[in-house]
Design a protein around this motif. Structure first.
Motif, PDB file in Angstrom:
ATOM      1  N   ALA A  55      49.685  26.132  -3.917  1.00 41.70           N
ATOM      2  CA  ALA A  55      49.681  27.006  -2.735  1.00 41.70           C
ATOM      3  C   ALA A  55      51.044  27.593  -2.431  1.00 41.70           C
ATOM      4  O   ALA A  55      51.160  28.767  -2.040  1.00 41.70           O
ATOM      5  CB  ALA A  55      49.164  26.225  -1.517  1.00 41.70           C
ATOM      6  N   PHE A  56      52.114  26.812  -2.615  1.00 43.61           N
ATOM      7  CA  PHE A  56      53.454  27.287  -2.243  1.00 43.61           C
ATOM      8  C   PHE A  56      54.164  27.994  -3.401  1.00 43.61           C
ATOM      9  O   PHE A  56      55.356  28.273  -3.304  1.00 43.61           O
ATOM     10  CB  PHE A  56      54.285  26.119  -1.720  1.00 43.61           C
ATOM     11  CG  PHE A  56      53.892  25.706  -0.328  1.00 43.61           C
ATOM     12  CD1 PHE A  56      54.389  26.368   0.779  1.00 43.61           C
ATOM     13  CD2 PHE A  56      52.976  24.677  -0.139  1.00 43.61           C
ATOM     14  CE1 PHE A  56      54.019  26.005   2.057  1.00 43.61           C
ATOM     15  CE2 PHE A  56      52.596  24.299   1.140  1.00 43.61           C
ATOM     16  CZ  PHE A  56      53.109  24.962   2.238  1.00 43.61           C
ATOM     17  N   MET A  57      53.411  28.304  -4.437  1.00 35.95           N
ATOM     18  CA  MET A  57      53.959  29.119  -5.519  1.00 35.95           C
ATOM     19  C   MET A  57      53.691  30.594  -5.276  1.00 35.95           C
ATOM     20  O   MET A  57      54.025  31.442  -6.106  1.00 35.95           O
ATOM     21  CB  MET A  57      53.374  28.689  -6.864  1.00 35.95           C
ATOM     22  CG  MET A  57      53.738  27.262  -7.250  1.00 35.95           C
ATOM     23  SD  MET A  57      53.027  26.782  -8.850  1.00 35.95           S
ATOM     24  CE  MET A  57      53.563  25.073  -8.960  1.00 35.95           C
ATOM     25  N   THR A  58      53.032  30.913  -4.161  1.00 35.99           N
ATOM     26  CA  THR A  58      52.782  32.296  -3.778  1.00 35.99           C
ATOM     27  C   THR A  58      53.341  32.530  -2.383  1.00 35.99           C
ATOM     28  O   THR A  58      53.638  31.598  -1.642  1.00 35.99           O
ATOM     29  CB  THR A  58      51.269  32.611  -3.781  1.00 35.99           C
ATOM     30  OG1 THR A  58      50.613  31.796  -2.790  1.00 35.99           O
ATOM     31  CG2 THR A  58      50.661  32.341  -5.136  1.00 35.99           C
ATOM     32  N   ASP A  59      53.513  33.786  -2.014  1.00 29.26           N
ATOM     33  CA  ASP A  59      54.015  34.144  -0.695  1.00 29.26           C
ATOM     34  C   ASP A  59      53.114  35.239  -0.119  1.00 29.26           C
ATOM     35  O   ASP A  59      53.056  36.345  -0.674  1.00 29.26           O
ATOM     36  CB  ASP A  59      55.456  34.641  -0.787  1.00 29.26           C
ATOM     37  CG  ASP A  59      56.067  34.913   0.588  1.00 29.26           C
ATOM     38  OD1 ASP A  59      55.532  34.350   1.574  1.00 29.26           O
ATOM     39  OD2 ASP A  59      57.051  35.672   0.653  1.00 29.26           O
TER      40      ASP A  59
ATOM     41  N   ILE B 260      40.776  23.745  -6.456  1.00 30.26           N
ATOM     42  CA  ILE B 260      41.688  22.611  -6.297  1.00 30.26           C
ATOM     43  C   ILE B 260      43.061  22.959  -6.853  1.00 30.26           C
ATOM     44  O   ILE B 260      44.100  22.699  -6.223  1.00 30.26           O
ATOM     45  CB  ILE B 260      41.113  21.365  -6.991  1.00 30.26           C
ATOM     46  CG1 ILE B 260      39.829  20.907  -6.282  1.00 30.26           C
ATOM     47  CG2 ILE B 260      42.148  20.234  -7.022  1.00 30.26           C
ATOM     48  CD1 ILE B 260      39.102  19.782  -6.985  1.00 30.26           C
ATOM     49  N   ASP B 261      43.086  23.570  -8.029  1.00 28.57           N
ATOM     50  CA  ASP B 261      44.358  23.942  -8.643  1.00 28.57           C
ATOM     51  C   ASP B 261      45.092  24.971  -7.790  1.00 28.57           C
ATOM     52  O   ASP B 261      46.322  24.922  -7.656  1.00 28.57           O
ATOM     53  CB  ASP B 261      44.101  24.491 -10.052  1.00 28.57           C
ATOM     54  CG  ASP B 261      45.387  24.685 -10.842  1.00 28.57           C
ATOM     55  OD1 ASP B 261      46.345  23.907 -10.626  1.00 28.57           O
ATOM     56  OD2 ASP B 261      45.438  25.609 -11.674  1.00 28.57           O
TER      57      ASP B 261
ATOM     58  N   PHE C 160      49.047  25.333 -10.977  1.00 22.94           N
ATOM     59  CA  PHE C 160      49.900  24.157 -11.019  1.00 22.94           C
ATOM     60  C   PHE C 160      49.588  23.295 -12.235  1.00 22.94           C
ATOM     61  O   PHE C 160      50.494  22.847 -12.937  1.00 22.94           O
ATOM     62  CB  PHE C 160      49.727  23.331  -9.736  1.00 22.94           C
ATOM     63  CG  PHE C 160      50.460  22.021  -9.773  1.00 22.94           C
ATOM     64  CD1 PHE C 160      51.833  21.974  -9.560  1.00 22.94           C
ATOM     65  CD2 PHE C 160      49.789  20.834 -10.041  1.00 22.94           C
ATOM     66  CE1 PHE C 160      52.526  20.767  -9.616  1.00 22.94           C
ATOM     67  CE2 PHE C 160      50.464  19.623 -10.095  1.00 22.94           C
ATOM     68  CZ  PHE C 160      51.832  19.588  -9.877  1.00 22.94           C
ATOM     69  N   LEU C 161      48.323  23.073 -12.512  1.00 23.60           N
ATOM     70  CA  LEU C 161      47.919  22.206 -13.610  1.00 23.60           C
ATOM     71  C   LEU C 161      48.030  22.930 -14.948  1.00 23.60           C
ATOM     72  O   LEU C 161      47.909  24.158 -15.028  1.00 23.60           O
ATOM     73  CB  LEU C 161      46.478  21.740 -13.410  1.00 23.60           C
ATOM     74  CG  LEU C 161      46.198  20.916 -12.144  1.00 23.60           C
ATOM     75  CD1 LEU C 161      44.699  20.655 -12.000  1.00 23.60           C
ATOM     76  CD2 LEU C 161      46.970  19.611 -12.166  1.00 23.60           C
TER      77      LEU C 161
END
Length: 363
Positions: free
Chosen positions: A94-98, A88-89, A54-55
């Motif tokens: 977390a919701f960028m994976t399935d 942390i990143d 994310f970062l």
């Protein structure tokens, strides 16, 4: 600086050692082996769940410099060695994976005889769980279905805004212009050093405008500025995240090379190999911090007497130390998850401690 000003930083490595041990106690649950076959739906997907980002690279570098001050390296590795910032990143993404990178699968990793690492196969979430975690991580974002309890600022925004604010404070330090609160903190950390010499130290850093490039002392000056609500809002979420990333299971992205476990003597998950009968029946020899635990944790027991155990000196905790352990537990609970609040409460106790010791020593 007077006692009523900014609180002193507690001895973090002592507090964090005990805190890390308490956190890792939760992993005892992963050592419980069932005699029944594990249902396939409890094992997670067939393939390991990848971690997303994310970062940005710059933000991750700033976060790494922050976690390095929250659990600094000393006699043992700190959060930077564990790469806590990557855990942390991974949570922020977390919701960028399935499935989302929230709950690791089970029952075993491959560290103690398992045929595959089930921990790295994360579990799917139901609709309720997904909504709850999205609110925590992404915030309510003005969506009615997420604001049934009011607006929520998510972790993503707290970290992104907070890390940018750390960079702004670093740039301010690089100009040699110090707000009064920061000057007071610097003077406290440097003893009786005149403020002019403190300013000379900061002026020598002109051109060092990145938080990650500042010396540890000056990063502490920013992190310990209790007058800056935005810094403290970031620290309040980054501190527990750093604990998780340093002492949690490595499948969540941190605890690189198991440094969080090995540095505290924690064996980690041990199933399916399990424990021997002797290890189950008898307690471990006392560790250096066992004397700080409250009486509710039990007494000393090394198993059946042997020549070796009979030679061990008997000891009892003094009443003062027992009271201190119980008081510390209550103090941590009353801080309600805020590191700044915990530090203020510890600072108050630190100021009255000499009187307690005098009474204990001299009756």
């Amino acid at each position: 600086m007077t006692d009523g000003d900014a609180p002193r930083m507690p001895q973090r490595r002592v507090v964090l050692k005990a805190g890390g041990t308490a956190l890792m106690g939760a992993w005892l649950l992963s050592g419980c082996e069932s005699s029944q076959p594990v249902d396939d739906h409890l094992r997670g997907p067939d393939r390991p769940t990848p971690r997303a980002r994310f970062l940005t690279d710059a933000e991750l570098r700033t976060l790494r410099a922050l976690v390095d001050r929250l659990i600094p390296a000393g006699l043992q590795p700190g959060a930077a060695a564990a790469h806590a910032e990557e855990a942390i990143d991974a949570l922020l993404a977390a919701f960028m994976t399935d499935p989302p990178l929230i709950h690791a699968g089970g029952p075993y990793s491959d560290r103690a005889g398992g045929t595959r690492n089930d921990f790295e196969r994360f579990m799917p979430l139901d609709d309720y769980e997904a909504l709850a975690w999205r609110i925590v991580i992404e915030g309510s974002q003005g969506r009615p279905e997420r604001e049934f309890n009011g607006p929520v600022v998510g972790l993503q925004q707290i970290y992104r805004d907070g890390l940018a604010h750390l960079e702004a404070r670093a740039a301010q330090l690089a100009t040699g212009v110090l707000p009064a609160a920061l000057g007071d903190i610097l003077r406290e950390r440097l003893g009786d050093t005149p403020l002019s010499e403190v300013l000379d130290l900061v002026n020598a850093l002109t051109g060092t405008e990145n938080f990650a490039d500042l010396p540890a002392l000056l990063r502490d000056v920013i992190v310990l500025d209790y007058s800056d609500a935005q810094v403290q809002a970031l620290v309040d979420v980054a501190f527990p995240g750093t604990l998780d990333g340093t002492y949690g299971a490595p499948e969540y992205g941190g605890n690189r090379d198991l440094v969080g476990w090995t540095s505290t003597g924690w064996p980690g998950d041990v199933q399916p190999r399990g424990w021997t009968d002797t290890e189950v029946i008898h307690r471990d020899p006392p560790g250096p911090f066992d004397a700080l635990l409250p009486p509710s944790y039990g007494g000393v027991d090394f198993g059946p007497p042997t020549a070796d155990t009979r030679a061990r000196p008997e000891f009892e905790l003094p009443p003062l130390l027992i009271a201190a352990g119980e008081t510390l537990a209550a103090t941590i609970m009353n801080a309600e998850g805020s590191l700044a609040a915990l530090q203020r409460r510890l600072a108050v106790q630190d100021r009255v401690r000499p009187e307690w010791i005098w009474r204990a020593d001299h009756g």
